[in-house]
Design an enzyme around this catalytic site. Structure first.
Site, PDB file in Angstrom:
ATOM      1  N   CYS A  79      24.892  24.183  56.988  1.00 55.32           N
ATOM      2  CA  CYS A  79      24.369  25.545  56.836  1.00 55.32           C
ATOM      3  C   CYS A  79      23.463  25.958  58.000  1.00 55.32           C
ATOM      4  O   CYS A  79      23.967  26.211  59.082  1.00 55.32           O
ATOM      5  CB  CYS A  79      23.688  25.686  55.485  1.00 55.32           C
ATOM      6  SG  CYS A  79      23.685  27.383  54.913  1.00 55.32           S
ATOM      7  N   HIS A 169      26.701  23.113  51.448  1.00 62.26           N
ATOM      8  CA  HIS A 169      25.686  22.060  51.257  1.00 62.26           C
ATOM      9  C   HIS A 169      26.245  20.856  50.503  1.00 62.26           C
ATOM     10  O   HIS A 169      26.081  20.773  49.272  1.00 62.26           O
ATOM     11  CB  HIS A 169      24.521  22.612  50.431  1.00 62.26           C
ATOM     12  CG  HIS A 169      23.648  23.561  51.163  1.00 62.26           C
ATOM     13  ND1 HIS A 169      22.497  23.189  51.806  1.00 62.26           N
ATOM     14  CD2 HIS A 169      23.772  24.895  51.352  1.00 62.26           C
ATOM     15  CE1 HIS A 169      21.939  24.251  52.360  1.00 62.26           C
ATOM     16  NE2 HIS A 169      22.683  25.294  52.104  1.00 62.26           N
ATOM     17  N   GLU A 171      25.102  18.003  50.266  1.00 60.05           N
ATOM     18  CA  GLU A 171      24.001  17.209  49.688  1.00 60.05           C
ATOM     19  C   GLU A 171      23.578  17.732  48.317  1.00 60.05           C
ATOM     20  O   GLU A 171      22.830  17.073  47.604  1.00 60.05           O
ATOM     21  CB  GLU A 171      22.810  17.172  50.663  1.00 60.05           C
ATOM     22  CG  GLU A 171      21.946  18.429  50.744  1.00 60.05           C
ATOM     23  CD  GLU A 171      22.584  19.574  51.514  1.00 60.05           C
ATOM     24  OE1 GLU A 171      23.751  19.470  51.932  1.00 60.05           O
ATOM     25  OE2 GLU A 171      21.898  20.604  51.695  1.00 60.05           O
TER      26      GLU A 171
HETATM   27  N1  GLN Z   1      20.651  31.957  55.858  1.00 63.01           N
HETATM   28  C1  GLN Z   1      20.116  30.801  56.502  1.00 63.01           C
HETATM   29  C2  GLN Z   1      19.981  31.021  58.011  1.00 63.01           C
HETATM   30  O1  GLN Z   1      20.420  31.998  58.518  1.00 63.01           O
HETATM   31  C3  GLN Z   1      20.958  29.569  56.223  1.00 63.01           C
HETATM   32  C4  GLN Z   1      20.961  29.276  54.748  1.00 63.01           C
HETATM   33  C5  GLN Z   1      21.052  27.824  54.410  1.00 63.01           C
HETATM   34  O2  GLN Z   1      20.853  26.932  55.219  1.00 63.01           O
HETATM   35  N2  GLN Z   1      21.320  27.578  53.154  1.00 63.01           N
HETATM   36  O3  GLN Z   1      19.414  30.216  58.669  1.00 63.01           O
END
Ligand code: GLN
Length: 194
Positions: A79, A169, A171
């Site tokens: 992410c 994610h 994890e």
């Molecule tokens: N929206 C977050 C970003 O732009 C990422 C979200 C996440 O890691 N769950 O950094």
């Protein structure tokens, strides 16, 4: 084998819980001195990429981690971690490590569908549970980047050399296969070291 978990912000504890389950020792990267600890792979967790990027610079960790990744250290990025690795962020002027030749779109699912859960095919692993939280997706990949998973036609996981990156994610679910795959990448990388 020791895995380093970037622990300046975000969902690092959940990655550590997964490493505990797999019996893999880890160290936390919280400050510059931690980069001297011996480790064989790095996890860049989810969280807020803008905050993580700012902290990496302020803490003086940015250059060294970038060099480690460029030198072939295996990385698992989830992410916000994917955003930190990407060469380009199409809806943000900021840039971070730029070691992964892809373009990402931040918060790509918008406000309505900010967070969702699905189960989709992940190349080589079969169906994998995927939890998305205000996630990015990948809008462009360069040659040499292997696409590992798509959701609704959008690329959500890739591998490029030593970098395994995904918009969701792993994890946060009980399935251990993604982390096992990363452990395998570390084993293979250490086998090729002179
Ligand atoms: N929206 C977050 C970003 O732009 C990422 C979200 C996440 O890691 N769950 O950094």
């Amino acid at each position: 084998m020791v895995v380093a978990v970037l622990a300046v912000q975000g969902a690092f504890a959940e990655h550590e819980r997964m490493l505990d389950k797999l019996g893999i020792p880890y160290v936390e990267l919280r400050k510059k001195e931690d980069l001297q600890k011996g480790y064989d792979g790095i996890i860049l967790p989810g969280g807020e990429s803008t905050v993580q990027g700012k902290l990496l610079l302020e803490l003086g960790m940015y250059d060294a981690i970038k060099q480690q990744i460029k030198a072939g250290m295996p990385v698992l990025a989830t992410c916000a971690g994917l955003i930190l690795l990407a060469d380009f962020i199409e809806n943000d002027d900021r840039e971070y490590f730029k070691t992964l030749p892809v373009t990402v779109k931040r918060n790509a699912y918008g406000r309505q569908l900010g967070s969702f859960h699905t189960e989709q095919e992940f190349k080589g692993l079969g169906n994998i549970p995927m939890t998305f939280i205000r996630a990015p997706y990948i809008t462009e990949v360069s040659e040499g980047v292997e696409v590992l998973a798509k959701v609704d036609g959008n690329i959500v996981a890739v591998r490029y050399q030593n970098q395994l990156a995904m918009a969701f994610h792993p994890e946060l679910d009980e399935d251990e296969r993604i982390h096992k795959c990363f452990v395998q990448m570390i084993t293979e990388a250490s086998g090729t070291r002179p």
